[in-house]
Design a protein around this motif. Structure first.
Motif, PDB file in Angstrom:
ATOM      1  N   SER A 260       2.315  -6.251  10.281  1.00  0.00           N
ATOM      2  CA  SER A 260       3.627  -6.881  10.317  1.00  0.00           C
ATOM      3  C   SER A 260       4.692  -5.975   9.717  1.00  0.00           C
ATOM      4  CB  SER A 260       3.577  -8.208   9.554  1.00  0.00           C
ATOM      5  OG  SER A 260       4.866  -8.762   9.393  1.00  0.00           O
ATOM      6  N   ALA A 261       4.363  -5.335   8.586  1.00  0.00           N
ATOM      7  CA  ALA A 261       5.339  -4.463   7.925  1.00  0.00           C
ATOM      8  C   ALA A 261       5.653  -3.239   8.777  1.00  0.00           C
ATOM      9  CB  ALA A 261       4.809  -4.048   6.557  1.00  0.00           C
ATOM     10  N   VAL A 262       4.636  -2.690   9.433  1.00  0.00           N
ATOM     11  CA  VAL A 262       4.855  -1.511  10.280  1.00  0.00           C
ATOM     12  C   VAL A 262       5.735  -1.874  11.473  1.00  0.00           C
ATOM     13  CG1 VAL A 262       3.735   0.118  11.845  1.00  0.00           C
ATOM     14  CG2 VAL A 262       2.764  -0.297   9.571  1.00  0.00           C
ATOM     15  N   PHE A 263       5.421  -2.978  12.127  1.00  0.00           N
ATOM     16  CA  PHE A 263       6.189  -3.354  13.315  1.00  0.00           C
ATOM     17  C   PHE A 263       7.608  -3.792  12.968  1.00  0.00           C
ATOM     18  CE2 PHE A 263       2.095  -3.436  15.489  1.00  0.00           C
ATOM     19  CZ  PHE A 263       2.434  -2.929  16.738  1.00  0.00           C
ATOM     20  N   SER A 264       7.808  -4.295  11.751  1.00  0.00           N
ATOM     21  CA  SER A 264       9.162  -4.657  11.332  1.00  0.00           C
ATOM     22  C   SER A 264       9.890  -3.473  10.681  1.00  0.00           C
ATOM     23  CB  SER A 264       9.113  -5.839  10.353  1.00  0.00           C
ATOM     24  OG  SER A 264       8.416  -5.484   9.171  1.00  0.00           O
ATOM     25  N   ARG A 269       7.626  -2.463   2.207  1.00  0.00           N
ATOM     26  CA  ARG A 269       6.553  -3.456   2.152  1.00  0.00           C
ATOM     27  C   ARG A 269       5.192  -2.795   2.303  1.00  0.00           C
ATOM     28  NH1 ARG A 269       6.517  -7.941   6.133  1.00  0.00           N
ATOM     29  NH2 ARG A 269       4.926  -8.763   4.731  1.00  0.00           N
ATOM     30  N   VAL A 270       5.093  -1.783   3.149  1.00  0.00           N
ATOM     31  CA  VAL A 270       3.827  -1.054   3.283  1.00  0.00           C
ATOM     32  C   VAL A 270       3.436  -0.437   1.946  1.00  0.00           C
ATOM     33  CG1 VAL A 270       2.689   0.930   4.362  1.00  0.00           C
ATOM     34  CG2 VAL A 270       4.153  -0.586   5.740  1.00  0.00           C
ATOM     35  N   ASN A 271       4.412   0.198   1.300  1.00  0.00           N
ATOM     36  CA  ASN A 271       4.148   0.815   0.005  1.00  0.00           C
ATOM     37  C   ASN A 271       3.750  -0.227  -1.033  1.00  0.00           C
ATOM     38  OD1 ASN A 271       4.198   3.092  -1.872  1.00  0.00           O
ATOM     39  ND2 ASN A 271       6.035   2.127  -2.721  1.00  0.00           N
ATOM     40  N   ALA A 272       4.459  -1.367  -1.038  1.00  0.00           N
ATOM     41  CA  ALA A 272       4.161  -2.430  -1.998  1.00  0.00           C
ATOM     42  C   ALA A 272       2.759  -2.993  -1.769  1.00  0.00           C
ATOM     43  CB  ALA A 272       5.200  -3.540  -1.892  1.00  0.00           C
ATOM     44  N   THR A 277      -2.587  -3.559  -3.921  1.00  0.00           N
ATOM     45  CA  THR A 277      -4.039  -3.556  -3.750  1.00  0.00           C
ATOM     46  C   THR A 277      -4.704  -2.606  -4.741  1.00  0.00           C
ATOM     47  OG1 THR A 277      -3.797  -4.125  -1.404  1.00  0.00           O
ATOM     48  CG2 THR A 277      -5.897  -3.163  -2.103  1.00  0.00           C
ATOM     49  N   VAL A 278      -4.153  -1.415  -4.876  1.00  0.00           N
ATOM     50  CA  VAL A 278      -4.713  -0.438  -5.820  1.00  0.00           C
ATOM     51  C   VAL A 278      -4.632  -0.959  -7.254  1.00  0.00           C
ATOM     52  CG1 VAL A 278      -4.402   1.873  -6.806  1.00  0.00           C
ATOM     53  CG2 VAL A 278      -4.282   1.537  -4.328  1.00  0.00           C
ATOM     54  N   PRO A 289       5.591  -2.402 -10.689  1.00  0.00           N
ATOM     55  CA  PRO A 289       6.784  -1.598 -10.390  1.00  0.00           C
ATOM     56  C   PRO A 289       7.946  -2.388  -9.827  1.00  0.00           C
ATOM     57  CG  PRO A 289       5.118  -1.270  -8.703  1.00  0.00           C
ATOM     58  CD  PRO A 289       4.477  -2.111  -9.761  1.00  0.00           C
ATOM     59  N   TYR A 290       7.759  -3.683  -9.564  1.00  0.00           N
ATOM     60  CA  TYR A 290       8.804  -4.539  -8.998  1.00  0.00           C
ATOM     61  C   TYR A 290       9.094  -5.692  -9.945  1.00  0.00           C
ATOM     62  CZ  TYR A 290       7.140  -2.057  -4.859  1.00  0.00           C
ATOM     63  OH  TYR A 290       6.745  -1.097  -3.967  1.00  0.00           O
ATOM     64  N   PRO A 291      10.332  -6.150 -10.044  1.00  0.00           N
ATOM     65  CA  PRO A 291      11.541  -5.506  -9.498  1.00  0.00           C
ATOM     66  C   PRO A 291      11.896  -4.273 -10.304  1.00  0.00           C
ATOM     67  CG  PRO A 291      12.161  -7.373 -10.849  1.00  0.00           C
ATOM     68  CD  PRO A 291      10.658  -7.384 -10.784  1.00  0.00           C
ATOM     69  N   ASP A 292      12.556  -3.339  -9.629  1.00  0.00           N
ATOM     70  CA  ASP A 292      13.031  -2.134 -10.294  1.00  0.00           C
ATOM     71  C   ASP A 292      14.288  -2.481 -11.071  1.00  0.00           C
ATOM     72  OD1 ASP A 292      13.805   0.333 -11.126  1.00  0.00           O
ATOM     73  OD2 ASP A 292      14.017   1.220  -9.132  1.00  0.00           O
TER      74      ASP A 292
END
Length: 294
Positions: A260-264, A269-272, A277-278, A289-292
């Motif tokens: 979903s993040a890639v297509f949008s 969001r991909v990075n988040a 997960t890590v 790391p969020y919110p900055d």
């Protein structure tokens, strides 16, 4: 001399969000038997000061750090206990109280011996957002059910989201305060699990409705990071679930969100998603790391 007992304290968190917080306070401001406490999570703008000028009769506490949802709410819960309130009403600042009488919810809680209750939660267009909460412990998933629920009587839950949850203060005396390690999301899932394990019932009261408008954290990398990380923390730290069923389900969810993040075209969001997960696998707690806030 006996100390006077007050009934309901609505606790509303604010972090740099004047419009939503003001709208939420307006929706509860004139409800009988409800007092309002604004807890500011170290906003970097003047949003809380503006609200206090417009609502001079509400109470306010300013925190010196943004410690997340649970730390902010726990500040309010401690205040409620000190001031002898019977119930706290945990309200997201992006909720609007529409057709909801908290006194009637309290009556249903007493009739059913419940420690916590939620009204039905809808979206701005009236569609369902929450009616029944189910926890799939094998997959460490919290599921909000909105269809095929009999709302002619109270609904029993595994959990309710803390968007508009009324909780008996006695619950905190027995279970403790909200878990603060998550920063945002999943603290309600763990706390409700602790409640049911301690023998408390959690209900949804039909024909009582609030509206979830959606605020700063309901979309984008903040939501994605904490859902990804905290589901793993809940699974491994609280449930002790590390089996294949959970990880297969998590990977299915991961790839749906990733796609979903890639297509949008949302690299943030991909990075988040990856970072969450890590960090969940590495058992990193509290603020990520969020919110900055730099």
């Amino acid at each position: 001399m006996a100390t006077e007992t007050r009934q309901i304290l609505a606790i509303i968190l604010n972090w740099n969000d004047y419009e939503n917080t003001k709208r939420c306070i307006q929706s509860v401001h004139n409800i009988d038997s409800v007092d309002t406490l604004l807890v500011d999570n170290n906003s970097t703008n003047s949003s809380s000061q503006r609200i206090e000028r417009e609502f001079p009769d509400i109470s306010a506490i300013h925190r010196e750090e943004n410690g997340g949802f649970a730390k902010g709410m726990n500040t309010g819960i401690r205040y409620a206990k000190k001031e002898n309130y019977e119930y706290v009403w945990l309200l997201n600042n992006d909720v609007v109280v529409t057709d909801c009488n908290p006194q009637q919810i309290v009556e249903k809680m007493r009739e059913n011996g419940a420690g916590a209750a939620s009204p039905v939660v809808t979206t701005p267009n009236g569609s369902g957002w929450f009616v029944k909460g189910v926890i799939d412990k094998k997959r460490a998933r919290a599921i909000d059910v909105v269809d095929e629920v009999d709302t002619n009587s109270v609904v029993e839950n595994d959990y309710v989201p803390f968007a508009a949850a009324l909780i008996d203060v006695e619950v905190f005396n027995q279970v403790g305060l909200l878990p603060e390690k998550y920063f945002l999301y999943y603290e309600d899932v763990e706390f409700c699990s602790e409640m049911t394990e301690s023998g408390f019932t959690i209900i949804t009261v039909p024909r009582q409705t609030v509206q979830h408008v959606g605020g700063q954290t309901t979309n984008g990398p903040i939501l994605t990071y904490y859902l990804a990380r905290n589901r793993l923390l809940f699974a491994r730290d609280y449930l002790g679930v590390t089996g294949a069923v959970m990880y297969i389900d998590y990977l299915n969810w991961f790839f749906r969100v990733f796609t979903s993040a890639v297509f949008s075209r949302s690299p943030s969001r991909v990075n988040a998603l990856i970072r969450g997960t890590v960090d969940g696998m590495n058992k990193k707690h509290n603020k990520g790391p969020y919110p900055d806030e730099t």
